[in-house]
Each structure stands twice: as C-alpha cells, then as structure tokens.
Motif scaffolding. Sequence first.
Motif, short mmCIF file in Angstrom:
data_model
loop_
_atom_site.label_atom_id
_atom_site.label_comp_id
_atom_site.label_asym_id
_atom_site.label_seq_id
_atom_site.Cartn_x
_atom_site.Cartn_y
_atom_site.Cartn_z
N ALA A 1 20.98 9.47 46.51
CA ALA A 1 22.26 8.72 46.51
C ALA A 1 23.20 9.33 45.48
N ALA A 2 22.65 9.67 44.31
CA ALA A 2 23.47 10.23 43.23
C ALA A 2 24.07 11.57 43.64
N GLU A 3 23.28 12.41 44.28
CA GLU A 3 23.78 13.74 44.68
C GLU A 3 24.81 13.63 45.81
N ALA A 4 24.64 12.58 46.63
CA ALA A 4 25.61 12.38 47.73
C ALA A 4 26.98 11.99 47.16
N ALA A 5 27.01 11.44 45.95
CA ALA A 5 28.28 11.01 45.37
C ALA A 5 29.12 12.19 44.88
N ILE A 6 28.50 13.34 44.71
CA ILE A 6 29.23 14.50 44.18
C ILE A 6 30.43 14.85 45.06
N GLU A 7 30.27 14.68 46.35
CA GLU A 7 31.38 15.08 47.25
C GLU A 7 32.62 14.21 47.05
N TYR A 8 32.44 13.04 46.38
CA TYR A 8 33.60 12.15 46.16
C TYR A 8 34.30 12.43 44.84
N VAL A 9 33.71 13.33 44.03
CA VAL A 9 34.31 13.64 42.73
C VAL A 9 35.54 14.51 42.95
N GLU A 10 36.69 14.04 42.43
CA GLU A 10 37.94 14.78 42.65
C GLU A 10 38.01 15.96 41.67
N ARG A 11 38.18 17.15 42.25
CA ARG A 11 38.23 18.36 41.40
C ARG A 11 39.44 18.31 40.48
N GLY A 12 39.22 18.73 39.25
CA GLY A 12 40.32 18.82 38.30
C GLY A 12 40.72 17.48 37.71
N ALA A 13 40.04 16.41 38.11
CA ALA A 13 40.41 15.07 37.63
C ALA A 13 39.37 14.55 36.63
N VAL A 14 39.71 13.43 35.99
CA VAL A 14 38.76 12.73 35.14
C VAL A 14 37.85 11.90 36.06
N ILE A 15 36.56 11.86 35.73
CA ILE A 15 35.60 11.11 36.55
C ILE A 15 35.09 9.92 35.73
N GLY A 16 35.03 8.73 36.36
CA GLY A 16 34.49 7.54 35.70
C GLY A 16 33.00 7.47 35.96
N VAL A 17 32.23 7.27 34.91
CA VAL A 17 30.76 7.31 35.01
C VAL A 17 30.16 6.00 34.53
N GLY A 18 29.30 5.41 35.36
CA GLY A 18 28.66 4.13 35.05
C GLY A 18 27.42 4.29 34.19
N THR A 19 26.48 3.37 34.40
CA THR A 19 25.28 3.33 33.56
C THR A 19 24.05 2.98 34.39
N GLY A 20 22.94 3.56 34.02
CA GLY A 20 21.66 3.20 34.65
C GLY A 20 20.89 4.42 35.11
N SER A 21 19.71 4.17 35.68
CA SER A 21 18.83 5.28 36.06
C SER A 21 19.40 6.05 37.26
N THR A 22 20.09 5.39 38.15
CA THR A 22 20.68 6.11 39.30
C THR A 22 21.84 6.97 38.82
N VAL A 23 22.66 6.41 37.95
CA VAL A 23 23.77 7.16 37.37
C VAL A 23 23.27 8.35 36.56
N ASN A 24 22.12 8.20 35.92
CA ASN A 24 21.56 9.36 35.18
C ASN A 24 21.36 10.56 36.10
N PHE A 25 20.91 10.30 37.33
CA PHE A 25 20.77 11.40 38.29
C PHE A 25 22.16 11.96 38.64
N PHE A 26 23.15 11.07 38.71
CA PHE A 26 24.52 11.52 39.02
C PHE A 26 25.05 12.42 37.91
N ILE A 27 24.80 12.01 36.65
CA ILE A 27 25.25 12.81 35.51
C ILE A 27 24.61 14.20 35.54
N ASP A 28 23.32 14.22 35.87
CA ASP A 28 22.62 15.52 35.95
C ASP A 28 23.21 16.39 37.06
#
Length: 219
Positions: A10-37
């Motif tokens: 789920a975390a890796e699937a979210a990468i495609e929604y990250v807007e290039r060149g923009a600031v990204i808002g990041v939450g908290t938790g074990s799923t978000v940790n995978f997103f941060i990685d």
Amino acid sequence: SAQDKQKQQAAEAAIEYVERGAVIGVGTGSTVNFFIDALAAMKNDIDAAVSSSEASTARLKQHGIEVIELNNVADLPVYVDGADEIDHHLRMVKGGGGALTREKIIAAVAKKFVCIADDSKLVKRLGGFPIPVEVIPMARSYVARQIVKLGGDPVWRQGFTTDNGNVILDIHNFDILNPVQLEEELNSIVGVVTNGLFADRGADIALLAGPDGITKKTR
Ligand code: DER
C-alpha cells in the motif's frame, strides 16, 4: 508477516501520488514508515516533507529528506497517512500512534489525503477501534465524565504524552451511527484538543492492500 507485506505494498502504491517538485505531507505509523522508506528512493524529486510526528521526522531525516515547518508551506498537494479504521465512505479512525493532532492539522492543509492501509483496516462501521481523544492534562477527568454522558467508555492511555504535551483518552464501546456528528460533539467538549474521528474531512483516496493486490477507493 503477510500484513507487513500488505502495508509495504500500500505504501509503495502511494508513491505515484507524490507530486514531483512539491512538498509532501507525511503521517505516522508502521505503514507510513514503509512509505518514508519508499520516498527515499525519489527524494531528489520532492522539495521537502512536512511531518506529523517526531518519529516520522526522525525517519525522514535518516533518509536525508529535508523536513520543514508547516507554517512555511503555502501549498501542500498531497498528505499520505495510515488509519486504524476506514469505512466505505473513506471516513477514518486515527490516533492509534498518538499523533492525531498534527495528522489532522496537516490533513486540513493538504489538498489530497491519500490513506494507505492493509485491508484489515476496512470496516463497515467505525468504532470497533477505540476512538483516541487528545486532551489537555488538567481537563482529563472532566472530559472523561462528559464522554461517559455521550455513551462512551474512556480509558486513559496512562504513561503516554503526545508530542504536544497532552494526554490521550481512548474511547471504547461508542455505538457510532453518525461519525461526523460524533466528531463535532467530541470537539465541543472543553479541554479536548483533537479527536481521532476523521469523518468530516476523510480521505480522498484509499489504497488498501489485500491478498490479491491493491484496491483503490476514491471519495
Ligand atoms: O496513529 C495513527 O493515526 C496512525 O496513522 C495509525 O492509525 C496507523 O498506524 P499503522 O500504519 O501502524 O497501523
């Protein structure tokens, strides 16, 4: 575990929604940790991150991702965060990790809230997971009494202090017929800082990972 694998998907699937060149808002938790990685692999394509907790901030910095203050961000296209529960209208219960206030603030600013979760978080009705409520310490007993009047069973998350120096009551056994109404009722109790119902402003997109892959739900 299989659940961790699903959180990572789920975390890796979210990468495609990250807007290039923009600031990204990041939450908290074990799923978000995978997103941060996963974000680390494309850190040169983002401007910086705003973070909902000291824990996420530390992990972002470990990857060399710049973390900036929300007050310095005028435009926040996307916020990615997990949930303890999410229903079919993309309303959520959050705060299991204790970061609900900063999560709700960043969610309020972001244009698009992308929720990432394994599909065990998808429920027909919210409230099976106790609703976290952040409370000013001196108001804890008063707020607990008010919550009992609303029909909930408040349990002090003893020994836990939020990043904002407040305490948390977890409310068990709420029979939630109208999550938006209950969110407003909880907000109106003096001493309540934030409650974990994200119903009025739920998620815009949910990426839910199951044994057969990712299910995408939109509002
Ligand atoms: O505390 C929170 O709101 C977290 O986002 C939580 O709800 C999800 O945590 P998890 O990804 O570790 O299940």
